[in-house]
Design a protein around this motif. Structure first.
Motif, PDB file in Angstrom:
ATOM      1  N   SER A  19       0.827  -1.209   0.000  1.00 24.74           N
ATOM      2  CA  SER A  19       0.000   0.000   0.000  1.00 24.74           C
ATOM      3  C   SER A  19       0.858   1.255   0.000  1.00 24.74           C
ATOM      4  O   SER A  19       0.624   2.180  -0.783  1.00 24.74           O
ATOM      5  N   SER A  66       2.593   1.572  -3.342  1.00 22.05           N
ATOM      6  CA  SER A  66       1.641   2.018  -4.368  1.00 22.05           C
ATOM      7  C   SER A  66       1.350   3.509  -4.252  1.00 22.05           C
ATOM      8  O   SER A  66       1.304   4.217  -5.259  1.00 22.05           O
ATOM      9  N   THR A  86       4.483   5.516  -5.376  1.00 23.98           N
ATOM     10  CA  THR A  86       4.660   5.404  -6.829  1.00 23.98           C
ATOM     11  C   THR A  86       3.607   6.220  -7.566  1.00 23.98           C
ATOM     12  O   THR A  86       3.925   6.949  -8.515  1.00 23.98           O
ATOM     13  N   GLU A  87       2.353   6.119  -7.135  1.00 26.02           N
ATOM     14  CA  GLU A  87       1.274   6.865  -7.775  1.00 26.02           C
ATOM     15  C   GLU A  87       1.478   8.373  -7.613  1.00 26.02           C
ATOM     16  O   GLU A  87       1.332   9.127  -8.569  1.00 26.02           O
ATOM     17  N   TYR A 116      -5.240   2.346  -5.945  1.00 29.54           N
ATOM     18  CA  TYR A 116      -4.097   1.483  -6.256  1.00 29.54           C
ATOM     19  C   TYR A 116      -3.689   0.532  -5.131  1.00 29.54           C
ATOM     20  O   TYR A 116      -3.388  -0.624  -5.413  1.00 29.54           O
ATOM     21  N   PRO A 117      -3.664   0.947  -3.882  1.00 26.33           N
ATOM     22  CA  PRO A 117      -3.278  -0.015  -2.835  1.00 26.33           C
ATOM     23  C   PRO A 117      -4.164  -1.268  -2.783  1.00 26.33           C
ATOM     24  O   PRO A 117      -3.637  -2.381  -2.787  1.00 26.33           O
ATOM     25  N   ASN A 165      -3.518  -3.456  -5.915  1.00 26.46           N
ATOM     26  CA  ASN A 165      -2.227  -4.155  -5.855  1.00 26.46           C
ATOM     27  C   ASN A 165      -2.238  -5.267  -4.809  1.00 26.46           C
ATOM     28  O   ASN A 165      -1.607  -6.305  -5.002  1.00 26.46           O
ATOM     29  N   VAL A 210       5.781  -3.808  -8.349  1.00 27.52           N
ATOM     30  CA  VAL A 210       4.966  -4.189  -7.192  1.00 27.52           C
ATOM     31  C   VAL A 210       5.374  -5.575  -6.711  1.00 27.52           C
ATOM     32  O   VAL A 210       5.555  -5.809  -5.513  1.00 27.52           O
TER      33      VAL A 210
END
Length: 138
Positions: free
Chosen positions: A14, A17, A20-21, A53-54, A57, A118
């Motif tokens: 999380s 993510s 990165t986002e 996203y978390p 992923n 990831v």
């Protein structure tokens, strides 16, 4: 969803993510103006997508076929790339997401790299956990 990964691993993916986002959005959206959410420029609603996203992923990693043959793992990643591209197309059509100088095929090139990042982060987290357990006699 039945959990196949630990809470610590979910926390790790999380945070990875989110970072990165945020970095990619700052560079590709705000700095280079290649794409964005809702409308150009900074707005608070632009933060909403980072919370997607978390969990996505975590699901990707939870069901990843770690012990399967390479072709099956590759097929799993290809399926997720297709899912991501389908989601992106739906986001474009609903005006949740827009392109400025971006193309869908750029995303198709980025998703394999992002999914592998990831996965590498997850494997690194697993390695750290094993190392810590062996260092503490566990």
């Amino acid at each position: 969803m039945p959990k196949h990964i630990s809470g610590l691993q979910i926390w790790s993916v999380s945070l990875f993510s989110l970072v990165t986002e945020c970095l990619s959005d700052m560079i590709l959206d705000l700095k280079l103006n290649l794409f964005g959410y809702f409308s150009p420029g900074y707005q608070w609603s632009g933060f909403l997508p980072i919370f997607l996203y978390p969990p996505i992923n975590a699901v990707f990693l939870n069901y990843y076929p770690y012990k399967a043959r390479k072709w099956y793992r590759l097929l799993y990643i290809v399926g997720w790339i297709a899912f991501c591209l389908g989601y992106e197309i739906a986001a474009l059509k609903s005006k949740f997401f827009y392109y400025h100088h971006w193309k869908l095929w750029y995303s198709a090139m980025c998703y394999p790299v992002l999914l592998l990042m990831v996965l590498c982060n997850f494997k690194f987290t697993q390695w750290l956990q094993r190392r810590d357990r062996s260092a503490h006699g566990g």
